[in-house]
Motif scaffolding. Structure first.
Motif, PDB file in Angstrom:
ATOM      1  N   ILE A 608       0.836  -1.203   0.000  1.00  0.00           N
ATOM      2  CA  ILE A 608       0.000   0.000   0.000  1.00  0.00           C
ATOM      3  C   ILE A 608       0.869   1.251   0.000  1.00  0.00           C
ATOM      4  O   ILE A 608       0.671   2.173  -0.794  1.00  0.00           O
ATOM      5  CB  ILE A 608      -0.980  -0.014   1.192  1.00  0.00           C
ATOM      6  CG1 ILE A 608      -2.036  -1.108   0.957  1.00  0.00           C
ATOM      7  CG2 ILE A 608      -1.630   1.349   1.394  1.00  0.00           C
ATOM      8  CD1 ILE A 608      -3.072  -1.231   2.039  1.00  0.00           C
ATOM      9  N   ASN A 609       1.870   1.263   0.908  1.00  0.00           N
ATOM     10  CA  ASN A 609       2.717   2.460   1.003  1.00  0.00           C
ATOM     11  C   ASN A 609       3.412   2.778  -0.305  1.00  0.00           C
ATOM     12  O   ASN A 609       3.538   3.936  -0.687  1.00  0.00           O
ATOM     13  CB  ASN A 609       3.766   2.282   2.101  1.00  0.00           C
ATOM     14  CG  ASN A 609       3.126   2.304   3.473  1.00  0.00           C
ATOM     15  OD1 ASN A 609       1.979   2.737   3.622  1.00  0.00           O
ATOM     16  ND2 ASN A 609       3.841   1.823   4.476  1.00  0.00           N
ATOM     17  N   GLU A 612       0.113   2.261  -3.728  1.00  0.00           N
ATOM     18  CA  GLU A 612      -1.310   2.594  -3.687  1.00  0.00           C
ATOM     19  C   GLU A 612      -1.703   3.559  -4.819  1.00  0.00           C
ATOM     20  O   GLU A 612      -2.695   3.335  -5.521  1.00  0.00           O
ATOM     21  CB  GLU A 612      -1.663   3.209  -2.338  1.00  0.00           C
ATOM     22  CG  GLU A 612      -3.158   3.285  -2.099  1.00  0.00           C
ATOM     23  CD  GLU A 612      -3.468   3.763  -0.698  1.00  0.00           C
ATOM     24  OE1 GLU A 612      -2.657   4.519  -0.127  1.00  0.00           O
ATOM     25  OE2 GLU A 612      -4.524   3.372  -0.179  1.00  0.00           O
ATOM     26  N   ASP A 613      -0.898   4.605  -4.997  1.00  0.00           N
ATOM     27  CA  ASP A 613      -1.243   5.620  -6.010  1.00  0.00           C
ATOM     28  C   ASP A 613      -1.206   5.035  -7.413  1.00  0.00           C
ATOM     29  O   ASP A 613      -2.072   5.306  -8.239  1.00  0.00           O
ATOM     30  CB  ASP A 613      -0.283   6.810  -5.923  1.00  0.00           C
ATOM     31  CG  ASP A 613      -0.456   7.549  -4.604  1.00  0.00           C
ATOM     32  OD1 ASP A 613      -1.505   7.317  -3.945  1.00  0.00           O
ATOM     33  OD2 ASP A 613       0.442   8.322  -4.228  1.00  0.00           O
ATOM     34  N   ALA A 616      -4.154   2.917  -7.964  1.00  0.00           N
ATOM     35  CA  ALA A 616      -5.377   3.728  -8.069  1.00  0.00           C
ATOM     36  C   ALA A 616      -5.567   4.302  -9.476  1.00  0.00           C
ATOM     37  O   ALA A 616      -6.673   4.677  -9.849  1.00  0.00           O
ATOM     38  CB  ALA A 616      -5.354   4.859  -7.045  1.00  0.00           C
ATOM     39  N   THR A 621      -9.308  -2.485  -7.308  1.00  0.00           N
ATOM     40  CA  THR A 621      -9.457  -2.158  -5.899  1.00  0.00           C
ATOM     41  C   THR A 621      -8.628  -3.099  -5.022  1.00  0.00           C
ATOM     42  O   THR A 621      -8.535  -4.292  -5.299  1.00  0.00           O
ATOM     43  CB  THR A 621     -10.936  -2.211  -5.463  1.00  0.00           C
ATOM     44  OG1 THR A 621     -10.969  -2.017  -4.047  1.00  0.00           O
ATOM     45  CG2 THR A 621     -11.571  -3.547  -5.799  1.00  0.00           C
ATOM     46  N   LEU A 622      -8.030  -2.507  -3.989  1.00  0.00           N
ATOM     47  CA  LEU A 622      -7.295  -3.333  -3.019  1.00  0.00           C
ATOM     48  C   LEU A 622      -8.198  -3.724  -1.850  1.00  0.00           C
ATOM     49  O   LEU A 622      -7.758  -4.367  -0.913  1.00  0.00           O
ATOM     50  CB  LEU A 622      -6.085  -2.562  -2.496  1.00  0.00           C
ATOM     51  CG  LEU A 622      -4.896  -2.406  -3.457  1.00  0.00           C
ATOM     52  CD1 LEU A 622      -3.817  -1.552  -2.817  1.00  0.00           C
ATOM     53  CD2 LEU A 622      -4.322  -3.771  -3.840  1.00  0.00           C
ATOM     54  N   THR A 626      -7.262  -6.257   1.180  1.00  0.00           N
ATOM     55  CA  THR A 626      -7.119  -5.706   2.531  1.00  0.00           C
ATOM     56  C   THR A 626      -8.058  -6.416   3.500  1.00  0.00           C
ATOM     57  O   THR A 626      -7.676  -6.766   4.618  1.00  0.00           O
ATOM     58  CB  THR A 626      -7.425  -4.190   2.512  1.00  0.00           C
ATOM     59  OG1 THR A 626      -6.649  -3.610   1.468  1.00  0.00           O
ATOM     60  CG2 THR A 626      -7.084  -3.538   3.821  1.00  0.00           C
TER      61      THR A 626
END
Ligand SMILES: *[C@@H]1O[C@H](CO)[C@@H](O)[C@H](O)[C@H]1NC(C)=O
Ligand SMILES: *[C@@H]1O[C@H](CO)[C@@H](O)[C@H](O)[C@H]1NC(C)=O
Ligand SMILES: *[C@@H]1O[C@H](CO)[C@@H](O)[C@H](O)[C@H]1NC(C)=O
Ligand SMILES: *[C@@H]1O[C@H](CO)[C@@H](O)[C@H](O)[C@H]1NC(C)=O
Ligand SMILES: *[C@@H]1O[C@H](CO)[C@@H](O)[C@H](O)[C@H]1NC(C)=O
Ligand SMILES: *[C@@H]1O[C@H](CO)[C@@H](O)[C@H](O)[C@H]1NC(C)=O
Length: 746
Positions: A608-609, A612-613, A616, A621-622, A626
């Motif tokens: 994610i860190n 993520e961008d 996106a 979708t994560l 998650t």
């Protein structure tokens, strides 16, 4: 034969002896059966003698005899034991003999017919510097490493220097220096417009798996690869402080190593190389198609010191006494490098030796302990330090059965694997052959490829499920280092926590990721059996052991330099035995489910860190991923809580929860494999694609994301599709891993 009715005329005298003989034989059979039965009864009677785990652990930790380990190691390192050769077979019989003598319940020799690689017995592999005007060599590399110290270094039957499965060929061209041969190194060369097409690459060993260096060089158009170990990495103290005065690498060392890309027999991918196996044509095997050859640093000096071209960046400079240049080619234009490789791929047989101490309560649950017993040359460290330890451990456990009438609850299976150095050959074939049985019955695979490669601190690679047993074990093993004990660090754990701290979880020692590079591959990455690999290591290299795979890995090196007194071997043997006994004796399997859930949560955070961008930007979708991670975490917590209520006297209850925990690691196995890598099945733990030695959690997701960032925007669609597809698979398997911990089908 006449029917008996047709024997009216037969003399009774003839039928009576027959009848007598039959009843006599029956009698004997009965006696034998009764004796065998009562033997077994007796054994299981004895087995019922419950010895508390703590007492077993203490016994093992205290009774390992370092002199035995030393003696085993001395015997194993007198001659070379290259995979598939008579030297390997001799050692197989020697190990078999020891296990029989020690009294293990079963000892098997398991053969596989595989394709192994050897240097030509007659024509050495050579690197030359030739004058292109008349094709004369002005310099030729050494065909073997120079004997320096131990008597056996001079044996005439030692093989010519080679890299396993390096393609035979004879090429002459200009040379280019490629640093450690990593992807970024090749990218850098291309950014400097250094043309690699048709060139011979010279690169140093040490940062990534050598087969990946060869693969990338080939992919970028190179026609050959020369590998060497640079003194800056392996002999930092200068030429006076190398083997046999220290464990640093002497200038004549040329480390062997395989350049085959996939593990196992190259001609029987996915299936065992038994008699009935189908062999694919050799051209289809995943082996680089360029010649590759290791040379010593003193020989590398001859090539590198003559090079021209741009000065290499400062972090590309090594320990030789000149300025390293990128090339291509030599200052003297008429000189070229000639690479002459004469290796032969040869069908041969390699054996696993399997020794079993049968469990008394759950004989069909296996704790596997293993190491290979083939070596490039003498292999005093890799692998025999580990196998010497294993032989002492099996001896001691058998002594325990005799002295205390103890039997393990679950079976202990000792495995000595063949042809690992050629690229994890016989252990993978075995894992392929017994995959289904192992998948439903194996509890753990415990590997010790080298017991020691130094005496500075413990180094572990492990599946998260084994973290706690390893931590707890190391807290019980006395510190073999007297200076450390004097400082108040009395256990192996204390020194480990001090010298190899985990930066992410302060206070804990570092538990390394279990990538590839040894015999746990088939078990951890294909079947999903939680595995570990432990050893004592040195402080001087993030890189590796300086004598690794060289001629100088001799008995003397271990006995006189690395581990005088064999007390570090003893500590590792104690840990190995402790972990094995705790896994085999504990009524409920002592897996660290919580550590696994944390590991997975941290890996999700990492993705994610960093990404993520990027993710996106697509309609992916994560959210489900998650949620699945959270669900796994929650289920683990609940299961761990519920475990306290299990009726420990109810064998069905106990077996049920054990089966459930055992399924967790299995649940992460995707039979279809990772994206583009059908030879890796574990979606959480897998080595990274660009370097088989290092691992990364969710390698299939990460490798795809990295590939996306390296691809231009308009060409990313296929990769995004792969990512979305694999993300869904991982999410599904995470939910499955949670589900197997419950009683419900739904
Ligand atoms: C390989 O090529 C070199 C240079 O042309 C030559 O001297 C050598 O004999 C060749 N090797 C073999 C095995 O033919
Ligand atoms: C550099 O190293 C080579 C090979 O070890 C040696 O022969 C030579 O004398 C050295 N040169 C200098 C200037 O130290
Ligand atoms: C590691 O190497 C350094 C020099 O490079 C040396 O000072 C140190 O003693 C070495 N440590 C061990 C444990 O060998
Ligand atoms: C530990 O290793 C160092 C080299 O790093 C060596 O000098 C020392 O003798 C070793 N200790 C033992 C007990 O073998
Ligand atoms: C994005 O995904 C959602 C849900 O699957 C779907 O309804 C929507 O049409 C998609 N949008 C695009 C641009 O593909
Ligand atoms: C916790 O586990 C128990 C026993 O498996 C089950 O009955 C219960 O529904 C679980 N609770 C949750 C919140 O999953």
């Amino acid at each position: 034969m006449p029917r008996s009715g047709a024997c009216d005329a037969c003399d009774l005298n003839r039928t009576i002896p027959l009848w007598r003989m039959l009843s006599f034989l029956l009698g004997i059979a009965l006696v034998v059966a009764v004796v065998t039965f009562s033997e077994r009864e007796k054994r299981f009677e004895e087995a019922k003698k419950v010895v508390p785990i703590q007492e077993l652990e203490e016994y093992i930790i205290n009774n390992i005899n370092p002199d035995n380990i030393r003696n085993y190691l001395r015997e194993m390192t007198r001659k070379p034991s290259l995979g598939g050769t008579e030297g390997e077979r001799e050692l197989a019989r020697w190990i078999e003999g020891h296990w029989k003598e020690q009294g293990l319940d079963e000892v098997h020799l398991v053969p596989y017919q595989v394709l192994l690689s050897y240097p030509s017995p007659d024509v050495p592999n050579l690197v030359r510097i030739v004058d292109s005007n008349d094709d004369r060599a002005i310099w030729v590399s050494a065909s073997k490493q120079k004997p320096l110290y131990a008597e056996e270094e001079d044996l005439p039957e030692l093989p010519f220097t080679f890299n396993g499965y390096a393609f035979p060929g004879n090429v002459t061209s200009d040379v280019v220096y490629a640093n450690y041969g990593r992807e970024q190194d090749f990218d850098f060369l291309e950014s400097k417009s250094v043309d690699l097409t048709g060139k011979i690459i010279i690169a140093r060993y040490g940062k990534i798996y050598r087969a990946n260096i060869a693969e990338m060089a080939e992919a970028r158009g190179a026609v050959g690869v020369v590998l060497f170990s640079d003194p800056i990495d392996y002999s930092p103290e200068g030429l006076d402080f190398v083997y046999p005065n220290s464990y640093f690498m002497p200038p004549s060392a040329a480390p062997f190593g395989t350049v085959k890309l996939v593990e196992g027999d190259p001609l029987t991918p996915f299936y065992p190389a038994t008699e009935s196996a189908f062999h694919i044509p050799e051209e289809e095997a995943r082996i680089p198609k360029v010649p590759v050859q290791p040379i010593s640093p003193e020989d590398a000096w001859q090539i590198l010191s003559r090079m021209e071209g741009e000065t290499a960046p400062s972090d590309w400079q090594g320990g030789l006494n000149f300025t390293y240049r990128l090339g291509p080619g030599f200052q003297q234009k008429n000189l070229k490098v000639n690479l002459d490789v004469n290796n032969e791929n040869t069908p041969t047989t390699t054996y696993n030796v399997i020794g079993i101490i049968k469990g008394s309560v759950e004989p069909d649950r296996y704790v596997l302990l293993g190491n290979h017993y083939d070596a490039w040359i003498f292999g005093s460290i890799d692998p025999h330090s580990g196998t010497a330890a294993m032989l002492e451990l099996s001896r001691l456990l058998m002594q325990l059965t005799k002295e205390k009438g103890w039997r393990p609850r679950r079976s202990l299976v000792f495995c000595a694997w063949g042809a690992e150095e050629h690229g994890i050959v016989a252990s993978l074939e075995w894992a392929e052959q017994f995959e289904k049985q192992l998948a439903s019955r194996a509890v753990a695979y415990l590997n010790v490829d080298m017991a020691i490669e130094g005496n500075y601190t413990l180094r572990t690679k492990s599946a998260p499920l084994l973290y706690d047993v390893i931590f707890e074990g190391t807290k019980k093993i006395p510190n073999p280092n007297p200076e450390e004990v004097a400082e108040g660090r009395t256990t192996v754990y204390d020194t480990w926590a001090l010298r190899r701290p985990d930066t992410v979880q302060p206070g804990l020692p570092l538990m390394q990721f279990i990538g590839s590079g040894s015999d746990y591959k088939g078990f951890q990455h294909n079947i999903g059996i939680p595995s570990m690999d432990v050893r004592y290591t040195h402080d001087n290299a993030t890189i590796g052991e300086p004598l690794y795979h060289t001629l100088y890995e001799t008995f003397a090196a271990v006995d006189e330099i690395y581990d005088r007194g064999f007390l570090y071997h003893k500590a590792v043997t104690a840990l190995w035995g402790d972990v094995a006994v705790v896994l085999s004796e504990s009524k409920i399997l002592p897996y660290s489910l919580g550590a696994y859930a944390d590991f997975i949560s941290r890996a999700l955070e990492g993705i994610i860190n960093t990404y993520e961008d990027l993710i996106a930007t697509r309609n992916i979708t994560l959210e489900f991923f998650t949620e699945a991670v959270a669900n796994f975490d929650k289920t683990v917590k609940n299961f761990t809580e519920e475990l306290k209520q299990v009726d420990m006297e109810n064998p069905l209850q106990v077996r049920k929860v054990n089966d459930q925990i055992m399924m967790v690691e299995r649940a992460f196995i995707d039979p279809r494999g990772l994206p583009g890598r059908p030879e890796y099945n574990h979606v959480v733990m897998a080595p990274s694609q660009k370097d088989a030695y290092s691992g990364t959690a969710f390698a299939g997701l990460k490798d795809t994301l990295v590939a996306i960032t390296e691809t231009s925007e308009d060409k990313r669609d296929g990769l995004w599709r792969t990512f979305a597809h694999h993300l869904a698979a991982v999410t599904h398997l995470l939910n499955t891993a949670a589900k197997v911990l419950t009683d419900d089908l739904w």
